[in-house]
Design a protein around this motif. Sequence first.
Motif, PDB file in Angstrom:
ATOM      1  N   ALA C 195       7.726  -3.722  -6.786  1.00 44.09           N
ATOM      2  CA  ALA C 195       7.080  -3.739  -5.610  1.00 44.09           C
ATOM      3  C   ALA C 195       7.019  -5.081  -5.035  1.00 44.09           C
ATOM      4  O   ALA C 195       6.956  -5.889  -5.793  1.00 44.09           O
ATOM      5  N   PRO C 196       7.289  -5.449  -3.844  1.00 40.28           N
ATOM      6  CA  PRO C 196       7.223  -6.924  -3.300  1.00 40.28           C
ATOM      7  C   PRO C 196       5.610  -7.390  -3.379  1.00 40.28           C
ATOM      8  O   PRO C 196       4.984  -6.690  -3.085  1.00 40.28           O
ATOM      9  N   ALA C 197       5.542  -8.567  -3.628  1.00 38.69           N
ATOM     10  CA  ALA C 197       4.090  -9.081  -3.663  1.00 38.69           C
ATOM     11  C   ALA C 197       3.466  -8.946  -2.075  1.00 38.69           C
ATOM     12  O   ALA C 197       4.302  -9.027  -1.437  1.00 38.69           O
ATOM     13  N   GLY C 198       2.487  -8.663  -2.249  1.00 32.97           N
ATOM     14  CA  GLY C 198       1.578  -8.655  -1.101  1.00 32.97           C
ATOM     15  C   GLY C 198       1.682  -7.379  -0.322  1.00 32.97           C
ATOM     16  O   GLY C 198       0.841  -7.075   0.819  1.00 32.97           O
ATOM     17  N   ALA C 199       2.390  -6.332  -0.989  1.00 35.08           N
ATOM     18  CA  ALA C 199       2.584  -4.853  -0.308  1.00 35.08           C
ATOM     19  C   ALA C 199       1.541  -3.792  -0.984  1.00 35.08           C
ATOM     20  O   ALA C 199       2.062  -2.844  -1.579  1.00 35.08           O
ATOM     21  N   THR C 200       0.473  -4.507  -1.410  1.00 32.32           N
ATOM     22  CA  THR C 200      -0.443  -3.689  -2.257  1.00 32.32           C
ATOM     23  C   THR C 200      -0.877  -2.160  -1.737  1.00 32.32           C
ATOM     24  O   THR C 200      -0.563  -1.237  -2.475  1.00 32.32           O
TER      25      THR C 200
END
Lengths: 386, 386, 386, 386
Positions: C195-200
Amino acid sequence: MANWERKEIALRTTATGHVLTAPVFRCHGRSERPLAYIQANVHGGELQGNAAILALFDLLEKESPRGSIVLVPRVNPVSANQQVGDYVAGVYDFGSGQNFNRGYVNLTGPSRGSSACYVDVDAFAAVHRDATLSEIRDGFREALHGALGAVREGSGPWGIENRLEQSLAIQEMALDADVVLDLHTGDRAPRYLYAPAGATAATRAFGFPFVLEMPARFGGALDEATFAPWNDLSEAFRRLDRTDVRRFVDGFTVELGSMNAFSMAQGVEDARRIASALRYYGVLDGEPDEPPYRIVCCDVGDYRSIYAPAAGLVDQAISPGTPVRKGDLLARMVDPSRCTTMPPRSADAVIEVRAPEDGVVLLFHAFASIPKGARLLSMMTNVRQL
Amino acid sequence: MANWERKEIALRTTATGHVLTAPVFRCHGRSERPLAYIQANVHGGELQGNAAILALFDLLEKESPRGSIVLVPRVNPVSANQQVGDYVAGVYDFGSGQNFNRGYVNLTGPSRGSSACYVDVDAFAAVHRDATLSEIRDGFREALHGALGAVREGSGPWGIENRLEQSLAIQEMALDADVVLDLHTGDRAPRYLYAPAGATAATRAFGFPFVLEMPARFGGALDEATFAPWNDLSEAFRRLDRTDVRRFVDGFTVELGSMNAFSMAQGVEDARRIASALRYYGVLDGEPDEPPYRIVCCDVGDYRSIYAPAAGLVDQAISPGTPVRKGDLLARMVDPSRCTTMPPRSADAVIEVRAPEDGVVLLFHAFASIPKGARLLSMMTNVRQL
Amino acid sequence: MANWERKEIALRTTATGHVLTAPVFRCHGRSERPLAYIQANVHGGELQGNAAILALFDLLEKESPRGSIVLVPRVNPVSANQQVGDYVAGVYDFGSGQNFNRGYVNLTGPSRGSSACYVDVDAFAAVHRDATLSEIRDGFREALHGALGAVREGSGPWGIENRLEQSLAIQEMALDADVVLDLHTGDRAPRYLYAPAGATAATRAFGFPFVLEMPARFGGALDEATFAPWNDLSEAFRRLDRTDVRRFVDGFTVELGSMNAFSMAQGVEDARRIASALRYYGVLDGEPDEPPYRIVCCDVGDYRSIYAPAAGLVDQAISPGTPVRKGDLLARMVDPSRCTTMPPRSADAVIEVRAPEDGVVLLFHAFASIPKGARLLSMMTNVRQL
Amino acid sequence: MANWERKEIALRTTATGHVLTAPVFRCHGRSERPLAYIQANVHGGELQGNAAILALFDLLEKESPRGSIVLVPRVNPVSANQQVGDYVAGVYDFGSGQNFNRGYVNLTGPSRGSSACYVDVDAFAAVHRDATLSEIRDGFREALHGALGAVREGSGPWGIENRLEQSLAIQEMALDADVVLDLHTGDRAPRYLYAPAGATAATRAFGFPFVLEMPARFGGALDEATFAPWNDLSEAFRRLDRTDVRRFVDGFTVELGSMNAFSMAQGVEDARRIASALRYYGVLDGEPDEPPYRIVCCDVGDYRSIYAPAAGLVDQAISPGTPVRKGDLLARMVDPSRCTTMPPRSADAVIEVRAPEDGVVLLFHAFASIPKGARLLSMMTNVRQL
């Protein structure tokens, strides 16, 4: 002018459901028979037969054939697409390990491909003891078709293995023919021919410089699968003391030079030779060419391989197609790791391979780096002129 | 006479625990430096460099070298043993997919192989601002060794990937050298050279007819991995206004003809040319040969590939090494299934490929049956004489 | 009810001219956007995503989507048909050696695939400094399409390499989407997510137990190729002190268990989780599910591999997905040839592999016989909860 | 305590001159005979037999054998190192296409491997008409050794093919034994046994749940190559009306679960079963175990394969080892491209495969993505209890 048809036949369906096909070109001449079946490129890396077929297209536009011809270039898309890195690894089926030219069905006896269905030639001969030659010919062909159909249908709900289905698709086309030409190439080789024993005049019509004569024994290849049943039939009649039933059908494997070579210009010359053979069989009009040189021949049992006595790089000392005497240097097997005495000398890396007998070196392995015990070369021995 | 040593280095341990090794031959001349490092057969199917090395063995017995030489034939047994069917599929590692000549480590910057460990050339130059040239040379080589050691050791208990370990084993040997020759071949090609820009005299000393000049940019190949750090160092000093620190080390990829060709006789000629380059670098005594013809050269950025516009069989219209004009016919892409109009004609099967620009066709794909979009050939454009 | 379309896209043309295609299903919901792009089976042996897509078909019959969805199962027939013996060797392209999920083009900077054509985000941001968010979004997408078109067309008569053409065909579809899901599997692994960082919040919506967070750095995979340009754009605006331009597009690699596993029943559960993520993105109505357990997460830089310290057979001591402490036994590397003391004992054949750090073992190599230095397993370290 | 010896035998020399070997462990018990020969991993991906052999090492330390045992784990390093991508493609020899378990020589009749040299059982029986049983046994074994030696030496300067040499190296060891166990695995399968017809008590001693009974017909595998000559001898004596010469030697192929599974813990259980069979043959002391359940058996001719009726992904409906009734669902062949009606439904992608007869599904193909016509599964029919 000849009448042409084209269709596609399905050879295999890949895991993603794509159907691999080959184009089938049928040239109807002035009569349906004699019928020749010519295919090319069963082994994916053996390309030149396609050039020959394309040149035959052009030749058949110039002269209308007396009989008919079925031509199938690129007959094995499964094999041709087995590409790993730079090369086409086209001899063995990646899926089944099988040599693509060993899976045909023996139609007059049990074979590995399918043991169940075949024609009993002795029973057939007994029934047709007094039939005319054309009744025998037509009846036997029909019986062979029946056996082939039974192989295909026999498995019922169990289904049919793809390698067998692929062989059947080809064999069903070839079965109709009076003469079958399977266009291959050697690894690194000149042009040569596998010819059935006893077909000397036909063999000479091709005019290829080297010929390997095969006994009428089934080994799984298309040429054998083609003529062996008709040979068996002929012998069955002979056992009944009827000697006028000759082998009606011939099959040849035509080796058009080296793997991975492809030349349209050379294809014109190859087509000219094939056409000469078709004249012999009456498919084309006219007389076959007289071969321009003496043809060198041996029995296929005298065609022997040398297996590399050591691993290494192959430095050929002669070209394929060269006559040799016992003891002549054929190749050097070279491995620099054999230089264990300092200073190292190139001679220490070399193991010489010499001819075990007189003969003609016909073929070298395709790659110049081979394991110990790989086929290094094959040579004709006990050669004679044809 | 030269003093020789031989050892085996381990390149990979197979799943069954067998260690694949290469023999390393070290020829100590009258002094340790200049030191040349010469290896062959990184790609398993590119064989001819081994013949050149064997011929160098014999040459070095006749003339004692001034410097020293490390020679490693058959440097990649992993690749050489990737044999499928008749062929060696030697470019890509079956295990990792990686091109065997792209895995070297960038020692003066982050690389795919290992991003962690490298020498900061600006910091090094700052510290060595007033050092002598030989202090710089020795100090930098030591620093590079340190970086390489850190790559190997840095992973600690996580271990090191086999493809990286293999590259490191080679790079550790090559790093010591003043000049590195990596003996390859093209697919189907004449002899040519990848040479670092600015090494014109050395390049001429080889006397190969075709040269591709490389910028000093790291791309993962051994030649670049060899000279790029020294180029970076030179530029770092230049940024400090010290201009006497030239690139001390050169690296060349030497393309000795076509894949799968192997000839001891031709190896003697190849060794003669390599020896000429070694004379230039002072590893051997004497003057390099004057090239017997004009050398054709272009920037590697002007070495461009044509990707097959259609699938099919390749009928080369010219030989590799041929100069062409824009619009010249280079090859025919042939597919009999394109014959859809009856009667079929060979011309319908053909799609012609013509030169998009003036130049020299240097290389054809190794196999004459290729998918659409595979590299059909590569040609030099914007050529100049060297 | 949703409106569906189906088409076939061409991915590659084989040497025999057969076109390998994938089916593309487009589900038009109540509005065209948000648009999700979901593909499966880029690596030929990673099958389960196809089951998830089939289950999504059924799910989308029950609930009409708010936005639209493009679904491409079996997206890589080239890879899926790379079958050797019993297995699909689907990671690396047999033709080019390239990992099929590393060839996408970096649209906001030079990439290996194509260095020429990309969008300069700083120039774009400068021009669009005062544009609305939707002008920025639409304009940037158009600019990316332009760059992609330029890559395809830029080579002119030189043609385009097939591996690049294949990547472009996919990237052109993915580029239109607001969220991209690339359905893969691990070798032997539980379900997890890149998952891309920041897409929690989006990541939590999937509800997979393990997550690897990626920085917005281009490395050639589809997820990165999807969101990295939008991340670059966001940062370019930030450099101009405009902070309302967030990354508009996300991309995920969804790992649905182990290679070679395929279950329609499990696909229903996988589809349920994917649907939950689609709810988060507003493609489907409703709220995403709350994950039923704590999700374990680490940075992708802390996802580390252990390379086999010795060749041999792998006896896993734990299952993939198991938390471990430093020093725990993870696997035994077993080679009977290490039994050199008589009588032989099984213990002598074993080399133990223990955890170098605390973490979670996520993945074992697909095959239980590996060379020294092959990736044995990969584990998450420095794990945190998401 | 048993006396042990260890040696390495050479199986093949690679192109780079590296010798691939296997370790041979010989455990001398209280007497030399009965002698068991046990090997594992002829097919490179069939691993579990190695765990069984390692567990036998430990077992043989606890109980001193009455007879002797030769144990060869990892017997085929050629095959085990045929690694492409993540997998070991170990059934077919990359060099020759041959199934590694089909190349043994028929020592009492002509075989594909070598047609020249074999023992004429009728001639042998005639000469030994009045000999004692032990004279017959020893004499025949000596004659078989002679034939095997003649195969090896017969080719003289032509050399011997590496695949044949590899088979001979194994067959020479196996020939000495009174019982031969060849440890394989199925693709995806439970434990089962190929047993010679008439060896019921021995077969029961193994205690595996499934048994395929083989006729005494040579097909190239090691089990057949082992017992077929002794069966032929027994029949030859019977033709002379001497009925006390039973088949003195048995051979079994022991299938220890699924390809690519490897577990030391499970190996202990496998070794316990093998030990039970060795007790039956008197190699170990004590009585064999009574099987804990009814063993399901069929003739190998009733072990039939279903070939995939369509290409696609395989969703197994049952586990290998499951009894089924005619018409039961066995597997779904799934191809999303079959969804051609919009909206797409998962059901449209599915083609069901049902049991053509009652029986037990014993084995599924190793990979869950297969072409049309690939072996999908194999099932026992006409089962009986043993």
